[in-house]
Design an enzyme around this catalytic site. Structure first.
Site, mmCIF file in Angstrom:
data_model
loop_
_atom_site.group_PDB
_atom_site.id
_atom_site.type_symbol
_atom_site.label_atom_id
_atom_site.label_comp_id
_atom_site.label_asym_id
_atom_site.label_seq_id
_atom_site.Cartn_x
_atom_site.Cartn_y
_atom_site.Cartn_z
ATOM 1 N N ARG A 138 36.355 34.284 44.210
ATOM 2 C CA ARG A 138 35.303 33.897 45.154
ATOM 3 C C ARG A 138 34.771 35.098 45.930
ATOM 4 N NH1 ARG A 138 37.159 31.043 49.219
ATOM 5 N NH2 ARG A 138 39.333 31.114 48.586
ATOM 6 N N GLY A 189 33.605 33.521 36.476
ATOM 7 C CA GLY A 189 34.788 34.246 36.041
ATOM 8 C C GLY A 189 35.406 35.152 37.080
ATOM 9 N N SER A 192 40.470 30.997 39.807
ATOM 10 C CA SER A 192 40.396 29.957 40.830
ATOM 11 C C SER A 192 41.782 29.486 41.254
ATOM 12 C CB SER A 192 39.599 28.760 40.298
ATOM 13 O OG SER A 192 39.670 27.675 41.195
ATOM 14 N N ASP A 230 33.994 31.820 28.778
ATOM 15 C CA ASP A 230 32.553 31.538 28.818
ATOM 16 C C ASP A 230 31.808 32.498 29.729
ATOM 17 O OD1 ASP A 230 33.676 30.417 31.198
ATOM 18 O OD2 ASP A 230 31.891 29.169 31.418
ATOM 19 N N ASP A 290 40.470 30.537 29.332
ATOM 20 C CA ASP A 290 39.925 30.425 30.681
ATOM 21 C C ASP A 290 39.835 28.931 31.013
ATOM 22 O OD1 ASP A 290 38.498 31.211 33.107
ATOM 23 O OD2 ASP A 290 36.719 30.429 32.103
ATOM 24 N N ASP A 347 37.640 27.114 33.965
ATOM 25 C CA ASP A 347 36.321 26.586 34.318
ATOM 26 C C ASP A 347 35.301 26.867 33.218
ATOM 27 O OD1 ASP A 347 36.906 25.636 37.033
ATOM 28 O OD2 ASP A 347 37.200 27.748 37.499
#
Length: 259
Positions: free
Chosen positions: A75, A72, A141, A199, A22, A24
């Site tokens: 948006r 995760g 994202s 995360d 991942d 971010d």
């Protein structure tokens, strides 16, 4: 003579043929920027559209609410999940307005202050590359490529699947495993031979649903509650920093002791 690398992969990673990361909060220190942008956007929305229940009017928590509802996810999915949790109508118009507000804030902060990659992650990625392990970055994202480029680590990965690609291919968002499965496909390695590093609660759940060989949870908060939640949602192991997945090279230590 070629210098021997001082660290080798921990046993947990030696049995996998590829790793999907991942972005971010795992590769780049951008989760905090996302969380701050979400807080401003949600708090503004709560102020102008207060929930009927006074208990639901509390401000957005940039740690707990971020991890539970938006980390995760895309948006739109994240905005809808939080609004529904506060008893507000997650109508497309409201969800879109909050998501666009957050997007503007995030873009402004990213371009004003830049972003860094976590040193422990970079050390692990370089060790994996020395071991000739195929690596992919994945993110819901649309900013993932820009984030990795600004952090100076884009060229360390063999493939990238970002939010733009997910939209183009019609991939379902986390906790569905589509994003990670597409990344594994681009590495030409079956999910059952890949590790996923995440995360977010939705992300480790996606890794488990996708049948990945190993799901590594990253607990940047250091809190035991977060670690336990990552394990409940599908992580096989949880580490506070990805450098924990490296071990000193015993051969190197022996050579040093002989000098």
């Amino acid at each position: 003579m070629t210098e021997r690398p001082p660290y080798v992969l921990a046993p947990a990673l030696r049995g996998v043929d590829a790793v999907v990361f991942d972005t971010d909060g795992v590769i780049t220190d951008s989760a905090r920027v996302h969380a701050a942008a979400w807080k401003t956007a949600f708090d503004d929305h709560l102020a102008t559209h207060p929930p009927a229940d006074p208990a639901q009017r509390r401000p957005f928590d940039a740690r707990d609410d971020y991890l539970r509802y938006v980390d995760g996810r895309s948006r739109l999915d994240g905005a809808a999940a939080f609004l529904a949790a506060r008893g507000l109508d997650p109508a497309p118009e409201a969800v879109g307005a909050v998501a666009e507000h957050k997007e503007r804030l995030f873009t402004e902060r990213l371009r004003a202050h830049g972003i860094d990659a976590y040193p422990g992650t970079v050390r692990l990625v370089r060790a994996l590359r020395r071991a000739s392990t195929p690596l992919a970055a994945a993110s819901a994202s649309r900013h993932a490529r820009e984030l990795l480029t600004r952090a100076g680590v884009l060229d360390l990965f063999d493939a990238l699947v970002d939010g733009g690609e997910a939209a183009r291919l019609g991939l379902a968002g986390k906790p569905h495993p589509d994003l990670f499965l597409e990344a594994a496909r681009r590495l030409a390695v079956p999910a059952g031979r890949c590790a996923v590093v995440e995360d977010a609660l939705a992300g480790v759940e996606a890794g488990r649903r996708g049948g990945f060989a190993l799901v590594v949870g990253v607990n940047r908060t250091g809190g035991p509650d977060t670690a336990a939640a990552l394990l409940r949602h599908g992580a096989d192991i949880v580490v506070p920093d990805l450098a924990e997945l490296l071990e000193p090279d015993e051969n190197e230590k022996e050579e040093e002791s002989e000098d």
